[in-house]
Design a protein around this motif. Structure first.
Motif, PDB file in Angstrom:
ATOM      1  N   ASP A  39     -10.479  -2.210  -0.653  1.00 32.53           N
ATOM      2  CA  ASP A  39     -11.696  -2.585  -1.389  1.00 32.53           C
ATOM      3  C   ASP A  39     -11.374  -2.940  -2.840  1.00 32.53           C
ATOM      4  OD1 ASP A  39     -13.195  -2.178   0.852  1.00 32.53           O
ATOM      5  OD2 ASP A  39     -13.834  -0.149   0.312  1.00 32.53           O
ATOM      6  N   GLU A  40     -10.536  -2.120  -3.502  1.00 33.79           N
ATOM      7  CA  GLU A  40     -10.212  -2.378  -4.900  1.00 33.79           C
ATOM      8  C   GLU A  40      -9.451  -3.687  -5.073  1.00 33.79           C
ATOM      9  OE1 GLU A  40      -8.054   1.009  -6.156  1.00 33.79           O
ATOM     10  OE2 GLU A  40      -9.827   2.314  -6.359  1.00 33.79           O
ATOM     11  N   GLU A  41      -8.463  -3.944  -4.203  1.00 28.68           N
ATOM     12  CA  GLU A  41      -7.700  -5.178  -4.313  1.00 28.68           C
ATOM     13  C   GLU A  41      -8.552  -6.398  -3.987  1.00 28.68           C
ATOM     14  OE1 GLU A  41      -4.661  -5.531  -5.508  1.00 28.68           O
ATOM     15  OE2 GLU A  41      -4.645  -3.374  -5.914  1.00 28.68           O
ATOM     16  N   THR A  42      -9.475  -6.276  -3.048  1.00 27.55           N
ATOM     17  CA  THR A  42     -10.360  -7.401  -2.695  1.00 27.55           C
ATOM     18  C   THR A  42     -11.283  -7.735  -3.861  1.00 27.55           C
ATOM     19  OG1 THR A  42     -10.298  -6.742  -0.359  1.00 27.55           O
ATOM     20  CG2 THR A  42     -12.064  -8.229  -1.037  1.00 27.55           C
ATOM     21  N   ILE A  43     -11.829  -6.708  -4.511  1.00 28.56           N
ATOM     22  CA  ILE A  43     -12.687  -6.949  -5.675  1.00 28.56           C
ATOM     23  C   ILE A  43     -11.903  -7.610  -6.800  1.00 28.56           C
ATOM     24  CG2 ILE A  43     -14.010  -5.787  -7.480  1.00 28.56           C
ATOM     25  CD1 ILE A  43     -14.896  -3.754  -5.397  1.00 28.56           C
ATOM     26  N   LEU A  98      -9.711  -2.413   9.746  1.00 22.61           N
ATOM     27  CA  LEU A  98      -9.013  -1.306   9.088  1.00 22.61           C
ATOM     28  C   LEU A  98      -8.886  -0.090  10.002  1.00 22.61           C
ATOM     29  CD1 LEU A  98     -10.430  -1.444   5.446  1.00 22.61           C
ATOM     30  CD2 LEU A  98      -8.312  -2.407   6.346  1.00 22.61           C
ATOM     31  N   ASP A  99      -9.829   0.116  10.893  1.00 20.50           N
ATOM     32  CA  ASP A  99      -9.706   1.243  11.831  1.00 20.50           C
ATOM     33  C   ASP A  99      -8.516   1.043  12.758  1.00 20.50           C
ATOM     34  OD1 ASP A  99     -11.894   2.507  10.750  1.00 20.50           O
ATOM     35  OD2 ASP A  99     -13.322   1.566  12.131  1.00 20.50           O
ATOM     36  N   HIS A 100      -8.342  -0.202  13.225  1.00 18.95           N
ATOM     37  CA  HIS A 100      -7.192  -0.481  14.098  1.00 18.95           C
ATOM     38  C   HIS A 100      -5.886  -0.337  13.312  1.00 18.95           C
ATOM     39  CE1 HIS A 100     -10.000  -3.138  16.776  1.00 18.95           C
ATOM     40  NE2 HIS A 100     -10.305  -1.853  16.804  1.00 18.95           N
ATOM     41  N   LEU A 101      -5.873  -0.821  12.068  1.00 20.38           N
ATOM     42  CA  LEU A 101      -4.661  -0.715  11.250  1.00 20.38           C
ATOM     43  C   LEU A 101      -4.311   0.746  10.980  1.00 20.38           C
ATOM     44  CD1 LEU A 101      -2.448  -1.968   9.507  1.00 20.38           C
ATOM     45  CD2 LEU A 101      -4.101  -2.111   7.628  1.00 20.38           C
ATOM     46  N   HIS A 102      -5.320   1.550  10.703  1.00 15.44           N
ATOM     47  CA  HIS A 102      -5.082   2.972  10.461  1.00 15.44           C
ATOM     48  C   HIS A 102      -4.512   3.659  11.696  1.00 15.44           C
ATOM     49  CE1 HIS A 102      -6.730   7.156  10.774  1.00 15.44           C
ATOM     50  NE2 HIS A 102      -6.043   7.268   9.643  1.00 15.44           N
ATOM     51  N   GLY A 103      -5.032   3.332  12.844  1.00  3.91           N
ATOM     52  CA  GLY A 103      -4.520   3.940  14.071  1.00  3.91           C
ATOM     53  C   GLY A 103      -3.075   3.558  14.347  1.00  3.91           C
ATOM     54  N   ARG A 104      -2.737   2.280  14.087  1.00  6.99           N
ATOM     55  CA  ARG A 104      -1.339   1.855  14.323  1.00  6.99           C
ATOM     56  C   ARG A 104      -0.377   2.558  13.357  1.00  6.99           C
ATOM     57  NH1 ARG A 104      -3.523  -3.372  14.489  1.00  6.99           N
ATOM     58  NH2 ARG A 104      -2.372  -3.963  12.603  1.00  6.99           N
ATOM     59  N   LYS A 128      -6.942   7.386   5.941  1.00  9.24           N
ATOM     60  CA  LYS A 128      -7.957   6.359   6.183  1.00  9.24           C
ATOM     61  C   LYS A 128      -8.779   6.103   4.926  1.00  9.24           C
ATOM     62  CE  LYS A 128     -11.716   5.179   9.356  1.00  9.24           C
ATOM     63  NZ  LYS A 128     -12.507   5.612  10.534  1.00  9.24           N
ATOM     64  N   LYS A 129      -9.128   7.178   4.198  1.00 16.59           N
ATOM     65  CA  LYS A 129      -9.911   7.020   2.978  1.00 16.59           C
ATOM     66  C   LYS A 129      -9.120   6.259   1.914  1.00 16.59           C
ATOM     67  CE  LYS A 129     -12.247   9.776  -0.549  1.00 16.59           C
ATOM     68  NZ  LYS A 129     -12.580  11.157  -1.018  1.00 16.59           N
ATOM     69  N   SER A 130      -7.838   6.586   1.785  1.00 20.22           N
ATOM     70  CA  SER A 130      -6.997   5.911   0.782  1.00 20.22           C
ATOM     71  C   SER A 130      -6.789   4.453   1.136  1.00 20.22           C
ATOM     72  CB  SER A 130      -5.646   6.624   0.677  1.00 20.22           C
ATOM     73  OG  SER A 130      -5.812   7.963   0.283  1.00 20.22           O
ATOM     74  N   LEU A 131      -6.601   4.162   2.436  1.00 21.89           N
ATOM     75  CA  LEU A 131      -6.393   2.778   2.882  1.00 21.89           C
ATOM     76  C   LEU A 131      -7.627   1.929   2.597  1.00 21.89           C
ATOM     77  CD1 LEU A 131      -4.666   0.653   4.339  1.00 21.89           C
ATOM     78  CD2 LEU A 131      -5.619   1.509   6.511  1.00 21.89           C
ATOM     79  N   CYS A 132      -8.802   2.431   2.937  1.00 20.34           N
ATOM     80  CA  CYS A 132     -10.043   1.676   2.705  1.00 20.34           C
ATOM     81  C   CYS A 132     -10.285   1.472   1.207  1.00 20.34           C
ATOM     82  CB  CYS A 132     -11.230   2.400   3.337  1.00 20.34           C
ATOM     83  SG  CYS A 132     -11.186   2.489   5.151  1.00 20.34           S
ATOM     84  N   GLN A 133     -10.007   2.506   0.404  1.00 21.47           N
ATOM     85  CA  GLN A 133     -10.204   2.392  -1.038  1.00 21.47           C
ATOM     86  C   GLN A 133      -9.260   1.362  -1.647  1.00 21.47           C
ATOM     87  OE1 GLN A 133      -9.820   6.118  -3.069  1.00 21.47           O
ATOM     88  NE2 GLN A 133     -10.202   5.232  -5.109  1.00 21.47           N
ATOM     89  N   PHE A 184       0.864  -1.178   0.000  1.00 23.44           N
ATOM     90  CA  PHE A 184       0.000   0.000   0.000  1.00 23.44           C
ATOM     91  C   PHE A 184       0.906   1.234   0.000  1.00 23.44           C
ATOM     92  CE2 PHE A 184      -1.947   3.244   2.894  1.00 23.44           C
ATOM     93  CZ  PHE A 184      -2.860   3.751   1.988  1.00 23.44           C
ATOM     94  N   VAL A 185       0.777   2.051  -1.018  1.00 25.20           N
ATOM     95  CA  VAL A 185       1.632   3.225  -1.194  1.00 25.20           C
ATOM     96  C   VAL A 185       0.781   4.481  -1.030  1.00 25.20           C
ATOM     97  CG1 VAL A 185       3.210   4.462  -2.726  1.00 25.20           C
ATOM     98  CG2 VAL A 185       3.134   1.953  -2.765  1.00 25.20           C
ATOM     99  N   TYR A 186       1.233   5.376  -0.119  1.00 25.06           N
ATOM    100  CA  TYR A 186       0.491   6.614   0.143  1.00 25.06           C
ATOM    101  C   TYR A 186       1.474   7.782   0.064  1.00 25.06           C
ATOM    102  CZ  TYR A 186      -2.226  10.189   2.564  1.00 25.06           C
ATOM    103  OH  TYR A 186      -2.875  11.348   2.888  1.00 25.06           O
ATOM    104  N   THR A 187       1.156   8.785  -0.727  1.00 23.92           N
ATOM    105  CA  THR A 187       2.007   9.957  -0.914  1.00 23.92           C
ATOM    106  C   THR A 187       1.309  11.191  -0.354  1.00 23.92           C
ATOM    107  OG1 THR A 187       2.896   8.977  -2.944  1.00 23.92           O
ATOM    108  CG2 THR A 187       3.287  11.327  -2.610  1.00 23.92           C
ATOM    109  N   PHE A 188       2.055  12.012   0.391  1.00 24.09           N
ATOM    110  CA  PHE A 188       1.467  13.232   0.944  1.00 24.09           C
ATOM    111  C   PHE A 188       2.539  14.320   0.994  1.00 24.09           C
ATOM    112  CE2 PHE A 188       3.234  10.917   4.488  1.00 24.09           C
ATOM    113  CZ  PHE A 188       3.765  11.878   5.326  1.00 24.09           C
TER     114      PHE A 188
END
Length: 552
Positions: free
Chosen positions: A70-74, A40-46, A62-67, A15-19
């Motif tokens: 979801d995309e990879e699961t589909i 995912l809430d626990h993972l985001h907090g950690r 959090k929005k990017s992580l959930c998205q 999972f790659v996140y750029t900011f």
């Protein structure tokens, strides 16, 4: 696909996140295993905590992580579906077998394809009886029940005669033994004779218990079969034997024997009736009655043919499967059996007539005993676990002693319920456990017996019991310490508490008109009875009559 079925394959993806933080650009790379099992809430907090990320990216991360998840699961689901379709196209699997397996899974998990429930014999018989008792065949049913009642009464009479003869014979033998005590016989010989007498009595009692049980079982089976057959015949308009079946009447022999039998001893019954309105905005009308009578008088069947008694029995039968049931509060000790006191007298009354709809009293008590044992064990285990969690593993001796008490006994204020169709005017009996504290004059509104009454009234609201008989003084018999001040204080307490409980009923059932009958023992004086009668309208709001007069 059912989750958790078969071996799960895990694949790792980044999972790659750029900011942006000011003029600098940062990239967060986190390896994740798919399918993702953690929250995912626990993972985001950690992630926020471990990487010391700034708070302004929290929502976007959090929005990017959930998205991403979801995309990879589909994509995984689509990949599995494509593989399944390729296998199906290559004809490497049996299509018919797959269709049957899918059809079976669908029908087992869909309500509209569920198999209908098997018919319940007891429920079917209840519906059939309810139809017949509200038809011209009602008198036939009552006459048949009376015939069975007479048969049981005759068998009980034979039992009493044989028991009396045995006691007289044993009494004469014991008198002879006592006369020879110290001469040719010793104390050991007397004890041996007494032991033999006791065993003989037990054998005779067991013999009659078995015969009564067999007769009741036969009567119940015959009665249910006859009722079902009569109901089927009534549905057939071409049946020519239906009129003969409805003409079942007691024989002359039974009537003559019944009339010659002594009836139950009748006492002068005092009674006062009141109509009250309770409630603040929405008032509900209730009927109150104060009676001087024995509790078991509402359960006993009279052995005569007066019309009043027959009407009482008819009314009880008509309301057996209705929303207007009649209940009674019976004060008992902490043991669940029928071997002593008023419990034995009540069991004797139940034994005089076969119950054609519900299990016999002893069978119901056996079920109650098992439920009490299970509930007490669960409660004690939970209390012990909570105490150990709060105080470590050290448990004081008094706590251990509490958990080792007899779990088969009730606590004051607890009650159990039995159902009956063979009593004169009662459908439901509440067996309320009380202790010797009821004879003292210092009980309060928080006493377990009072709170037990509150719980009983709540059960009445939730189970369509519109008439309830309550012992006003919370005792069934008067004793020397129960003086006039004692009775007045106890009656005032019960009146006020029941009034409060009845006002609570509005929130329980929405406001249903009920009949509450307060019973006092038969050996109470008339002076005391009328004093209690004058007290009742002062505590409850009694409806006043309106007198209309003309102007002339």
């Amino acid at each position: 696909m059912k989750p958790g079925k078969g071996k799960v394959r895990y694949t790792e993806r980044d999972f790659v996140y750029t900011f942006q933080a000011g003029s600098q650009s940062f990239v967060l790379t986190v390896p994740l295993q798919f399918p993702v099992q953690e929250n995912l809430d626990h993972l985001h907090g950690r992630l926020m905590l471990l990487h010391d990320l700034p708070c302004f990216i929290e929502q976007d991360l959090k929005k990017s992580l959930c998205q991403f998840v979801d995309e990879e699961t589909i994509k995984d689901f689509d990949r599995e579906a494509e593989q399944a379709l390729d296998l199906l196209k290559s004809s490497t699997i049996d299509v018919d077998h797959l269709v049957n397996a899918w059809k079976k899974s669908y029908t087992e998990t869909t309500l509209e394809h569920a198999q209908p429930e098997e018919p319940n014999r007891d429920e079917d018989f209840a519906d059939i009886y309810h139809d017949l008792i509200h038809s011209p065949a009602s008198e036939t049913l009552l006459n048949l029940e009376h015939n069975y009642f007479v048969s049981i009464s005759e068998l009980l009479g034979e039992r009493d005669v044989e028991m009396k003869k045995l006691q007289e014979r044993q009494g004469a033998e014991m008198d002879k033994v006592m006369q020879e005590l110290g001469k040719s016989l010793s104390d050991q010989d007397v004890n041996s004779v007494a032991s033999q007498h006791f065993e003989s009595q037990q054998d005779l009692e067991n013999k009659w218990i078995t015969e009564l049980k067999q007769l009741s079982t036969i009567q119940k089976q015959e009665y249910q079969e006859w009722v079902i057959k009569l109901h089927q015949d009534l549905k057939n308009p071409n049946n020519s034997f239906i009129s003969e079946e409805i003409k079942v009447q007691p024989s002359r022999h039974q009537e003559s024997v019944d009339e010659n039998r002594p009836t139950y001893e009748e006492h002068r019954q005092l009674e006062e009736s009141f109509t009250i309105h309770l409630g603040a905005q929405l008032k509900t009308m209730h009927n109150l009655r104060l009676l001087r009578a024995d509790m078991l008088d509402f359960c006993k069947h009279k052995r005569n043919h007066r019309s009043g008694v027959k009407l009482h029995r008819l009314q009880t039968a008509l309301s057996l499967y209705s929303t207007s049931l009649c209940g009674l509060v019976l004060l008992v000790d902490n043991r669940i059996n029928s071997y002593s006191g008023i419990k034995r007298d009540f069991a004797t009354v139940c034994q005089e007539c076969t119950d054609f709809h519900f299990p016999q009293l002893q069978e119901q008590l056996d079920v109650v005993q098992q439920v009490v044992l299970y509930a007490r064990a669960q409660r004690n285990h939970k209390a012990k676990h909570q105490y150990e969690s709060a105080n470590g593993n050290e448990v004081r001796g008094d706590k251990v002693k509490n958990t080792e008490r007899n779990h088969s006994n009730l606590l004051p204020g607890e009650f159990y319920v039995t159902r009956h169709s063979n009593l004169s005017e009662i459908h439901v009996v509440f067996h309320l456990c009380v202790d010797d504290n009821m004879r003292s004059g210092n009980i309060s509104a928080r006493d377990p017996a009072i709170m037990g009454l509150r719980n009983i009234l709540k059960v009445c609201c939730t189970h369509d019991i519109t008439t309830i008989n309550i012992p006003l003084l919370l005792v069934h018999e008067m004793s020397e310490e129960m003086t006039i001040p004692w009775c007045s204080k106890r009656a005032e307490l019960v009146f006020k508490c029941v009034k409060g409980f009845m006002m609570e009923m509005v929130s329980w059932d929405g406001g249903v008109s009920r009949t509450v009958q307060f019973l006092v023992p038969q050996n109470i004086s008339e002076e005391m009875f009328f004093q209690l009668s004058n007290m009742l309208p002062q505590i409850f709001r009694v409806s006043s009559t309106l007198t209309l007069t003309s102007k002339r």
